[in-house]
Design an enzyme around this catalytic site. Structure first.
Site, mmCIF file in Angstrom:
data_model
loop_
_atom_site.group_PDB
_atom_site.id
_atom_site.type_symbol
_atom_site.label_atom_id
_atom_site.label_comp_id
_atom_site.label_asym_id
_atom_site.label_seq_id
_atom_site.Cartn_x
_atom_site.Cartn_y
_atom_site.Cartn_z
ATOM 1 N N ALA A 107 63.735 55.763 30.611
ATOM 2 C CA ALA A 107 63.171 56.194 31.890
ATOM 3 C C ALA A 107 62.387 55.073 32.555
ATOM 4 O O ALA A 107 62.335 54.974 33.766
ATOM 5 C CB ALA A 107 62.273 57.397 31.664
ATOM 6 N N ARG A 108 61.805 54.235 31.717
ATOM 7 C CA ARG A 108 60.942 53.207 32.276
ATOM 8 C C ARG A 108 61.706 51.926 32.557
ATOM 9 O O ARG A 108 61.245 50.848 32.320
ATOM 10 C CB ARG A 108 59.752 52.995 31.352
ATOM 11 N N CYS A 109 62.881 52.081 32.988
ATOM 12 C CA CYS A 109 63.817 51.118 33.590
ATOM 13 C C CYS A 109 64.028 49.754 32.913
ATOM 14 O O CYS A 109 65.153 49.305 32.842
ATOM 15 C CB CYS A 109 63.530 50.927 35.073
ATOM 16 N N ILE A 110 63.007 49.023 32.438
ATOM 17 C CA ILE A 110 63.337 47.733 31.836
ATOM 18 C C ILE A 110 63.159 47.754 30.327
ATOM 19 O O ILE A 110 62.454 48.583 29.814
ATOM 20 C CB ILE A 110 62.540 46.548 32.415
#
Lengths: 110, 98, 122
Positions: A107-110
């Protein structure tokens, strides 16, 4: 969207991530990777298994920094550097390895 | 280093204000705003007065007036909304209790 | 001091399941961690209930995000403080689901919190 595996339909989202992580099987990883035209090696599988284990333990898909830090303890410096991981997974190790491991996209993209 | 405590909930409803008082230090500032204004008539306000000097205790006047809360100048100072903005901008450290 | 000045503190003041506060707070902490921003976590009031071991949120159809707390170390979140007063008030022992938690008395807790410039409370 879905994949065909062992004559069963496995549901995925538009980007190819499994809807239910329990549908995963080691042999399914390559079928997911086929869509990205990537042939998985044992080096890929080391990461894929690790990411899956991480998810089962902590109930979250690791972002890249957490992944490298957690892998360092198990595989040592060389096999946990982000350079090494990016060489294996060009679209981003956290994003791509979680996909082949049958997990939700971090979810926290990176 | 002093800290600004913005108290937005009533102690009759939640323990936010109690927790604020548990961590507050003598040179900190308290501002009561929104439902936090009701704390002026809560027993805990005596605790606030014993911990913090009167010049560092404020209530947002408009918020108190809106709730028909009588302001006792012996217990608290009033703050306009403009003054609240100035205070917040001038403060290096703040925490909102809500 | 200059290092402490820039740091951010998160105060967890809500019990884990009846609101989304605890989950939101954890998400924020992990984002700070992912971007290498120093962050300290504080547990006060009902927030201490987040650290109780052996909770089973699946009984109320909730995802067990508390398991993620054990991964904080991989996000370089290593400053975790719990308010002793809040534990005592609730009759809780110093027994937590994660390791390396520092239990602070009221004075120490206040002092530690005052070192941070930005405090986010959930």
């Amino acid at each position: 969207m879905s994949l065909l595996f062992n004559e069963q339909e496995i549901a995925t989202d538009k980007q190819g991530y499994l809807i239910n992580f329990k549908d995963w099987h080691t042999d399914l990883a390559q079928i997911i990777a086929d869509k990205d035209q990537l042939v998985l090696t044992e080096q890929h599988f080391e990461v894929i298994r690790f990411v899956r284990e991480f998810y089962l333990t902590y109930n979250t898909s690791p972002a890249i920094r957490a992944l490298t830090k957690a892998m360092k303890a198990e595989f040592g410096e060389e096999k946990s550097s982000s350079r090494y991981l990016y060489r294996l997974f060009k679209e981003g190790p956290a994003k791509q390895a979680t996909k082949y491991a049958g997990l939700p996209k971090p979810a926290r993209c990176i | 280093m002093s800290m600004l405590h913005l108290v937005r909930t009533s102690a009759f409803q939640t323990s936010d204000f109690q927790q604020c008082l548990n961590v507050i230090q003598a040179n900190d500032t308290i501002v009561l705003l929104d439902d936090g204004c009701y704390n002026l008539s809560h027993d805990l306000w005596q605790q606030a007065l014993s911990k913090i000097a009167l010049p560092a205790l404020y209530i947002v006047e408009a918020h108190a007036q809106a709730r028909a809360i009588t302001i006792d100048k012996e217990k608290i100072n009033t703050l306009s909304l403009d003054a609240l903005m100035t205070l917040i901008c001038a403060t290096e450290k703040s925490v909102t209790w809500q | 001091m200059s290092q402490a000045k820039k740091s951010v503190a998160i105060v967890n003041a809500s019990a884990p399941f009846s609101t989304a506060n605890a989950k939101d707070s954890l998400d924020v902490a992990l984002i700070f961690g992912s971007y290498e921003q120093a962050i300290s976590l504080y547990f006060q009031g009902d927030g201490v209930y987040q650290l109780i071991p052996k909770q089973q949120p699946e009984f109320i159809q909730q995802k067990d995000f508390l398991k993620t707390l054990a991964a904080l170390t991989f996000y370089d979140i290593e400053n975790i403080y719990v308010c002793q007063h809040s534990l005592t008030e609730r009759g809780l022992a110093n027994d937590f689901s994660i390791e390396n938690v520092a239990v602070l008395n009221r004075v120490e807790f206040s002092k530690s919190l005052h070192q941070h410039q930005s405090i986010l409370r959930f």
